[in-house]
Design an enzyme around this catalytic site. Structure first.
Site, short mmCIF file in Angstrom:
data_model
loop_
_atom_site.label_atom_id
_atom_site.label_comp_id
_atom_site.label_asym_id
_atom_site.label_seq_id
_atom_site.Cartn_x
_atom_site.Cartn_y
_atom_site.Cartn_z
N THR A 83 0.84 -1.20 0.00
CA THR A 83 0.00 0.00 0.00
C THR A 83 0.87 1.25 0.00
OG1 THR A 83 -0.16 0.12 2.41
CG2 THR A 83 -1.80 -1.21 1.27
N ASP A 110 -4.42 -3.30 13.05
CA ASP A 110 -5.88 -3.22 12.91
C ASP A 110 -6.31 -2.22 11.85
OD1 ASP A 110 -6.55 -5.16 14.89
OD2 ASP A 110 -6.05 -3.70 16.45
N GLY A 333 -10.36 2.04 15.35
CA GLY A 333 -9.30 3.03 15.47
C GLY A 333 -9.27 4.08 14.39
#
Length: 354
Positions: A83, A110, A333
């Site tokens: 990414t 996460d 988050g």
């Protein structure tokens, strides 16, 4: 002959996974639920955030590749995609599913997992393969290599990437629930772990600025969130019922799984295969309450504390009693903005490698 296929996707281009290496297409063996056949090899797409955990994820991933190849290379086409920034993992996942990947594996914390889960959906619907000959369902996998791995704690998985690769090699799958959030100016948003409102969401917002400090970022974020915090009266509607008023709400946590904030067992009864959320409401907490009861929040015994309430829900809507548009909302988050919002569970929405 064993073929390995590592397709590193250019950061500035759209990913395309299964056409680059024609040498493997004629020699594919299948592994569905861990069982191999002579028909095809499994296409596994590993979505890696190389900048995660201050660059540690990328370094650890490079060290892990030899074991990954030796463990999976004989049965699988291994596709690596790095990414390049926020939301890139969403696009990679959608492309992989549309091209018929057997599994998309989030490599990171996460946050990376959260983006990959959102990539399983598009326009309010699950993404499906563009190939009519593909009959399998793309599964979700996880190799925890980030700052936080709270979702893995619900399954009691160790923070051990080699153990995660062994799970992927076995290929055992089961369906898990996904939460979807409606409201605001954006499209529907999906979460796998915990969504939360008010103080805890504000703490998470500030914690994201201090990830260079590891799990200590959650403590720093909470301290900063306390400054200027005021408990608020909220309107809550559960399971399409009547509106109820909850006074002096400090935080509201909606758990599809059990943990958040670096190991805090905030929704201890949540089960991502139950078809329900666990909603936990903290009312009229002061700053010293968190200090005195912090150990209970981490070990999941806080439900017995005064002014803490828990209930099982399929859907929950939350609004401010008096709209000031200042109540923070986050999921897994990730900061999502402010109230109002509606949270709905999607039972068995994704197959996960477990």
């Amino acid at each position: 002959m064993v073929y390995y296929r590592i397709a590193v996707v250019a950061m500035s281009s759209k990913p395309s996974f299964f056409r680059a290496d024609q040498s493997v297409s004629a020699d594919r063996t299948s592994s569905v639920g861990g069982a191999s056949s002579s028909s095809r090899r499994r296409d596994l797409v590993f979505v890696v955030n190389p900048q995660g955990a201050n660059g540690r994820t990328g370094k650890e991933w490079k060290k892990l590749l030899p074991y990954l190849r030796s463990r999976l290379g004989s049965d699988c086409n291994i596709c690596e995609s790095l990414t390049s920034g926020p939301c890139h993992a969403i696009d990679i996942t959608r492309e992989a599913i549309s091209e018929g990947a057997d599994a998309v594996i989030a490599v990171g914390g996460d946050g990376t997992l959260h983006e990959v889960v959102n990539g399983f959906f598009w326009g309010g619907k699950p993404v499906s393969s563009n190939d009519p000959e593909v009959t399998h369902t793309t599964a979700l996998g996880l190799i925890p290599l980030g700052t936080g791995s709270d979702f893995a704690r619900t399954f009691r998985w160790k923070n051990d990437p080699c153990e995660a690769i062994d799970r992927i090699a076995k290929g055992l799958r089961s369906r898990i629930d996904v939460g979807v959030i409606f409201g605001g100016n954006e499209d529907s948003h999906y979460f796998l772990n915990v969504a939360d409102i008010h103080l805890s969401a504000k703490a998470g917002y500030f914690a994201s600025r201090y990830k260079r400090f590891g799990n200590l970022c959650y403590v720093i974020g909470a301290l900063q969130a306390f400054f200027g915090h005021h408990n608020q009266d909220l309107k809550i509607k559960v399971n399409e019922g009547e509106w109820e008023v909850y006074s002096n709400v400090t935080a509201l946590c909606i758990g599809n799984a059990k943990f958040f904030g670096g190991g805090m067992k905030i929704t201890p009864n949540a089960d991502p295969s139950s078809g329900n959320f666990e909603a936990v409401i903290l009312q009229d907490f002061k700053w010293y309450d968190f200090i005195l009861k912090l150990h209970k929040l981490y070990n999941g015994t806080h439900l017995s504390v005064k002014n803490v309430f828990s209930r099982s829900v399929r859907s929950i809507e939350v609004e401010e009693l008096e709209g000031s548009s200042s109540i923070y909302v986050q999921s897994d988050g990730e900061f999502l903005g402010f109230l109002p919002r509606k949270f709905v569970v999607l039972p068995g929405a994704i197959e996960m490698i477990q």
